[in-house]
Design a protein around this motif. Structure first.
Motif, mmCIF file in Angstrom:
data_model
loop_
_atom_site.group_PDB
_atom_site.id
_atom_site.type_symbol
_atom_site.label_atom_id
_atom_site.label_comp_id
_atom_site.label_asym_id
_atom_site.label_seq_id
_atom_site.Cartn_x
_atom_site.Cartn_y
_atom_site.Cartn_z
ATOM 1 N N ASP A 1 55.735 29.013 44.975
ATOM 2 C CA ASP A 1 55.743 30.178 45.853
ATOM 3 C C ASP A 1 54.300 30.645 46.046
ATOM 4 O O ASP A 1 53.755 31.376 45.231
ATOM 5 N N THR A 2 53.655 30.155 47.118
ATOM 6 C CA THR A 2 52.235 30.422 47.341
ATOM 7 C C THR A 2 51.934 31.917 47.447
ATOM 8 O O THR A 2 50.944 32.390 46.909
ATOM 9 N N GLU A 3 52.802 32.605 48.150
ATOM 10 C CA GLU A 3 52.618 34.048 48.323
ATOM 11 C C GLU A 3 52.479 34.734 46.973
ATOM 12 O O GLU A 3 51.525 35.449 46.705
ATOM 13 N N ALA A 4 53.482 34.486 46.126
ATOM 14 C CA ALA A 4 53.522 35.139 44.815
ATOM 15 C C ALA A 4 52.325 34.722 43.986
ATOM 16 O O ALA A 4 51.722 35.546 43.295
ATOM 17 N N GLU A 5 51.972 33.423 44.029
ATOM 18 C CA GLU A 5 50.827 32.932 43.272
ATOM 19 C C GLU A 5 49.552 33.660 43.686
ATOM 20 O O GLU A 5 48.784 34.102 42.845
ATOM 21 N N LEU A 6 49.369 33.771 45.002
ATOM 22 C CA LEU A 6 48.166 34.436 45.513
ATOM 23 C C LEU A 6 48.093 35.880 45.045
ATOM 24 O O LEU A 6 47.052 36.354 44.618
ATOM 25 N N LYS A 7 49.223 36.550 45.121
ATOM 26 C CA LYS A 7 49.238 37.949 44.723
ATOM 27 C C LYS A 7 48.853 38.074 43.246
ATOM 28 O O LYS A 7 48.050 38.912 42.847
ATOM 29 N N ARG A 8 49.435 37.195 42.425
ATOM 30 C CA ARG A 8 49.159 37.247 41.000
ATOM 31 C C ARG A 8 47.670 36.998 40.737
ATOM 32 O O ARG A 8 47.041 37.708 39.948
ATOM 33 N N GLY B 1 44.514 28.611 49.319
ATOM 34 C CA GLY B 1 44.333 28.980 50.719
ATOM 35 C C GLY B 1 44.210 27.773 51.633
ATOM 36 O O GLY B 1 44.574 27.828 52.809
ATOM 37 N N HIS C 1 45.159 37.457 42.802
ATOM 38 C CA HIS C 1 44.364 38.590 43.282
ATOM 39 C C HIS C 1 44.412 39.755 42.297
ATOM 40 O O HIS C 1 43.405 40.411 42.049
#
Length: 919
Positions: free
Chosen positions: A853-860, A918, A862
């Motif tokens: 889950d790229t979205e969740a990974e990115l949020k984590r 990204g 950040h």
RNA sequence: GGGAGCAUAGCUCAGCUGGUUCAGAGCGCAUGCCUUACAAGCAUGAGGUCACAGGUUCGAACCCUGUUGUUCCCACCA
């Protein structure tokens, strides 16, 4: 389960005669059953006389039990107190000391006499119809039949007392010691007899000491009574406190005890009180009684209280008594010993003091002698033993002068010859000793040591002699009065305060009063540790110190450990009357003695109250069961002699040994500081977490595979050592497991094994493993959060941002096993399609078969980056501060720089990861 | 009335000389697991303005002052 036969080699351990074949798991029950085990081992310890001590070449370790009342039954306070003693005693014994824990009971004059009187009453016998000798016969019989239950109950707890030494404060040795001390102190001029105002217990019919009076807040009334002026009336005015009505002029006196007006012999006002200045030399009429009494002036009076006028009843109030002496007032005692009114009470004679109060108020009201009645809260003294309201009473009693003796007792605590744990009790102790008053040591009872004072008439005067025996007393008396007949010499009827025998306990237990040079007293005295509750710091602790100084010239103990008070969940003190105390024996039945001991200890730091919750015993029971199951696991393994020990197993063994050494250092320090709950918690975590959760999982063979003998033996040795460490706290389960681990010689016991002590350990092994642990936890966490099945092996790639983990680690094999990895690569290229996390400065990558889950990974990522940047900023701020650079120690500054470097590399890594995703 | 202690996570408590043990432990709680020792179990996780307000210090849970709450001890205010 089938068990193959494996050949057994002889080993060189002297305690081991044979190594048992690992037993099939099915033969060991899956749940630990404390009942049979505890009974079995306690009997074994008794039969082998393992608790018994005799003087020898070893250093003694001595504890004397705070003797419970012979009438008592075990309550939670005893459980706590005796568990602590047992822990200390068992540890000392294992540490090579000649441990001697002496048990016994206290004759408890008032409590026991009351019990016997009640028992007689049930049989229809009135104590007053018995002679002293007859009564004592009943009392001793009662003691033999019902006394000392509590000592039997202590055995259930596992207490390792030297039962052969069981003593009683009224057995012949202790009795004679007390008498001898009384005579000695009398001869030294420290004991005297005199008429004093004492605290009278009208229920027990005896005087009690100041310490035995408990002041309780009570809601009472303040009665404002009219005292009419006798003779020439004084006109009421704004300036004076005089009032007038049709019957004349009067003043108002406030009292909480209107019944005592029957004994009034004056009214007192402050000499500088203008409201009463006109009354100087006047007399007033005591209401209802009609007696005319003087108005006296004394600065003792508090002008602010009540009306500023105080009625004086010298026979029934300590202050009034002192004022009576000063102003030479008449003393009128209106009470009988049992609290009823005597003939001086006139029409109230025979009434109980409280009934009389009601009646007299009614009569006063009817006569118009009460101005008003107010609600009032004050403190009323109650007897510690009978709870009766204490009546100040003038009577002749024996006293011990305390001033000299107290000074030395204060000194040894001030200079830490005796240490208090916790030290805050030094304050309490000091305050009491600096304000000490003489000790009233006589009691108007029969059950106790009879005061060895004898009276006879000579030249119309009563003379006193004090001697150990009647014969000796008679000899002394005849030196004064040669023709004195034997039957004209009367022994004092009173007995001594129970504490007058308890204060000799650490000496008299070893017969050190009667025979001050005997081998035992010289060997066992001074004792080491005293474990007691803070509420008897004055009754007992202080006085033992005094006796120690007086009779041995030496302190009676080196350390005093004050336990807390056992309270229930709501914070109420546990007591029989509240019915909130669980039955300790029932608790032991439910959780096992080990479980209850652990429960008590875990919540009981020294001096802190103990909010007892039965649930905590469950934790103790569960711990016993955990250990039991570890035994089942280890004993269920097949052992192979062909297999070589793997490098991973060797590492595991090395680590657990280092870990034990490290924790032992903590435990030793905890014991030194009497922090038993912390010591136990450290042992608990060592066994449950380090040994069971980590070590055993490291070396646990795959299903159906054997373990190599070297690792197996090492494991048994480690297990044994852990049982030794835990044994003082949980004696039963440790003895059972210790015996199950290996076949033992006849009579062998864990009780006499050497207590392990800390050895040098290498912190690098431990910190290396901590990193391994973090990596394992990281993988497990990932599995959890990504819902990956534990059985699916994963690959882990490590990429150190600072080169710290480039080389292969000793724990890699263990990491793979415990995190279920199929491969662990270090410093390899960052794989594609992976999730990652960081452990310290190490980047960890795990390829995932399922979609990320790229979205969740990115949020984590950040979020983590944001935190790291904030952290770095705060570090930089510090480093930019010149005063910090110059003022702080180099070590601290260097550490900040390390933090900076770590944070910077972490930030870089996180940025890389974000960029990679990204793409 | 006098004195002493305490106040840190939901509960019970550690936290030593002010800074790498600095915000911790156990229990409880949540989530997922009956993984061949243990469900009395295993794994993982969430939880805190360190009572409040000032001060000292480069830096305070920690030292100082005050406030509040709380516990205990002592004392003869009728």
């Amino acid at each position: 389960m089938q068990q193959s036969k494996i050949c057994i080699f002889a080993v060189s351990n002297p305690f081991v005669t044979n190594i048992t074949n690992p037993s099939p798991m099915s033969t060991i029950a899956p749940k630990y059953d404390p009942r049979a085990v505890e009974e079995k081992w306690y009997r074994f310890w008794l039969e082998k006389k393992l608790f018994h001590s005799e003087p020898d070449h070893r250093k003694a370790y001595t504890v004397v039990i705070p003797p419970p009342n012979v009438t008592g039954v075990l309550h939670m306070g005893h459980m706590l107190n005796n568990t602590i003693q047992d822990v200390l005693v068992r540890r000392a014994r294992m540490s090579g000391r000649n441990a001697c824990w002496v048990p016994g009971t206290d004759h408890a004059s008032i409590a026991t006499e009351a019990k016997v009187v009640n028992m007689l009453k049930e049989q229809g016998i009135d104590k007053r119809t018995l002679t002293r000798e007859q009564f004592m016969e009943h009392a001793w019989q009662w003691k033999e039949e019902h006394g000392g239950i509590i000592l039997k109950q202590l055995r259930r707890l596992g207490a390792s007392c030297d039962w052969d030494r069981t003593a009683f404060t009224m057995d012949p040795i202790r009795y004679e010691s007390v008498i001898q001390v009384f005579v000695d102190l009398y001869n030294k001029g420290l004991i005297y007899r005199g008429a004093r105002m004492v605290n009278w217990d009208p229920k027990a019919l005896t005087a009690v000491s100041d310490e035995e009076v408990i002041y309780k807040e009570s809601h009472s009334k303040l009665f404002y009574l009219r005292y009419y002026i006798d003779g020439t009336p004084i006109a009421a005015s704004e300036q004076n406190a005089v009032k007038e009505n049709e019957k004349g002029s009067y003043i108002i006196v406030a009292t909480t005890r209107p019944e005592t007006i029957l004994g009034d012999t004056a009214v007192c006002v402050h000499p500088d009180d203008p409201r009463y200045s006109q009354l100087k030399g006047c007399r007033v009429i005591v209401p209802a009684v009609g007696r005319s009494v003087p108005v006296i002036m004394d600065e003792y009076v508090d002008r602010e209280f009540g009306t500023g006028a105080l009625k004086i009843t010298p026979a029934h109030d300590i202050n009034d008594y002192n004022l009576g002496l000063k102003h030479q007032l008449e003393t009128i005692d209106i009470f009988n010993d049992n609290g009823t009114l005597n003939e001086k009470g006139g029409s109230y004679a025979g009434m109980d003091r409280f009934a009389c109060r009601k009646q007299i108020v009614k009569d006063l009201e009817e006569a118009g002698l009460i101005e008003k009645i107010e609600d009032y809260t004050n403190k009323v003294g109650h007897s510690e033993r009978t709870d009766a309201v204490i009546e100040p009473k003038l009577s002749t009693q024996w006293f011990l002068k305390m001033t000299d003796i107290a000074g030395r007792a204060l000194q040894v605590v001030e200079d830490d010859t005796i240490r208090f744990h916790p030290a805050k009790f030094k304050n309490t102790y000091r305050h009491w000793l600096e304000n000490i008053k003489d000790w009233c040591i006589s009691r108007q009872l029969w059950w106790g040591q009879r005061i060895p004072a004898y009276y006879f008439e000579h030249d119309g005067k009563t003379c006193t002699v004090v001697a150990v025996t009647r014969e000796e007393a008679l000899k002394q008396a005849r030196a004064v009065s040669p023709d004195l007949a034997d039957d004209k010499l009367q022994q004092d009827d009173d007995v001594l305060d129970t504490w007058f025998s308890s204060w000799l306990w650490p000496i008299s237990l070893f017969d050190g009063i009667r025979h001050p040079d005997n081998e035992e007293i010289r060997y066992y005295y001074p004792t080491d540790d005293l474990i007691t509750a803070p509420d008897i710091i004055f009754f007992w602790v202080a006085r033992m110190i005094m006796a120690g100084e007086e009779y041995r010239g030496q302190v009676p103990f080196h350390n005093v450990y004050f336990t807390g008070i056992v309270r229930d969940k709501l914070g109420c003190k546990m007591s029989k009357s509240l019915g909130n105390s669980p039955d300790p024996i029932a608790l032991i039945d439910r959780y096992g003695a080990d479980g209850v001991r652990m429960g008590m200890l875990l919540t009981a730091p020294a001096g802190n109250d103990l909010p007892f919750d039965e649930a905590i015993c469950e934790q103790g029971r569960n711990f016993s069961n955990k250990i039991w199951n570890a035994l089942r696991l280890v004993k269920g393994w097949q052992v192979s002699d062909e297999m070589k020990q793997s490098a991973d197993n060797a590492t595991a063994v090395e680590w657990i040994e280092q870990r034990i050494a490290c924790v032992l250092a903590d435990i030793e320090r905890d014991f030194d500081e009497y922090r038993l709950s912390e010591a136990l918690m450290a042992a608990y975590k060592l066994i449950w977490d380090d040994f069971c959760s980590w070590y055993l999982e490291m070396i646990k063979p795959a299903y159906g595979s054997p373990v190599d003998r070297e690792t197996y033996i090492a494991t048994l040795t480690v297990f044994e050592r852990l049982m030794c460490i835990l044994h003082p706290f949980m004696p039963f389960v440790t003895e059972e497991v210790w015996h199950s681990l290996r076949e033992r010689c006849d009579g062998a016991t864990i009780m006499l094994q050497h207590y392990p002590h800390s050895v040098f350990f290498d912190p690098r092994t431990l910190s290396e493993f901590d990193t391994a642990k973090d990596l394992i936890a990281g993988v497990r966490n990932l599995r959890n959060s990504k819902n990956l099945p534990p059985k699916e092996p994963l690959q882990l790639t490590l990429h150190p941002t600072d080169g710290s983990c480039a080389a292969e680690g000793r724990f890699d094999g263990i990491i793979c096993k415990l995190a279920n990895l199929s491969a662990l690569k270090r410093n390899a290229d960052k794989p594609e399609g992976t999730v990652n996390f960081m452990v310290g400065t190490i980047e960890c990558y795990i390829p995932l078969s399922s979609k990320v889950d790229t979205e969740a990974e990115l949020k984590r990522l950040h979020d983590e980056l944001h935190y790291a940047e904030g952290f770095l900023a705060s570090v930089m701020k510090k480093l930019a501060n010149e005063k910090f650079i110059n003022g702080a120690p180099a070590q601290v500054v260097a550490n900040e720089r390390k933090k900076q470097a770590d944070a910077e590399s972490k930030i870089a890594a996180l940025k890389n990861q974000i960029e990679a995703i990204g793409k």
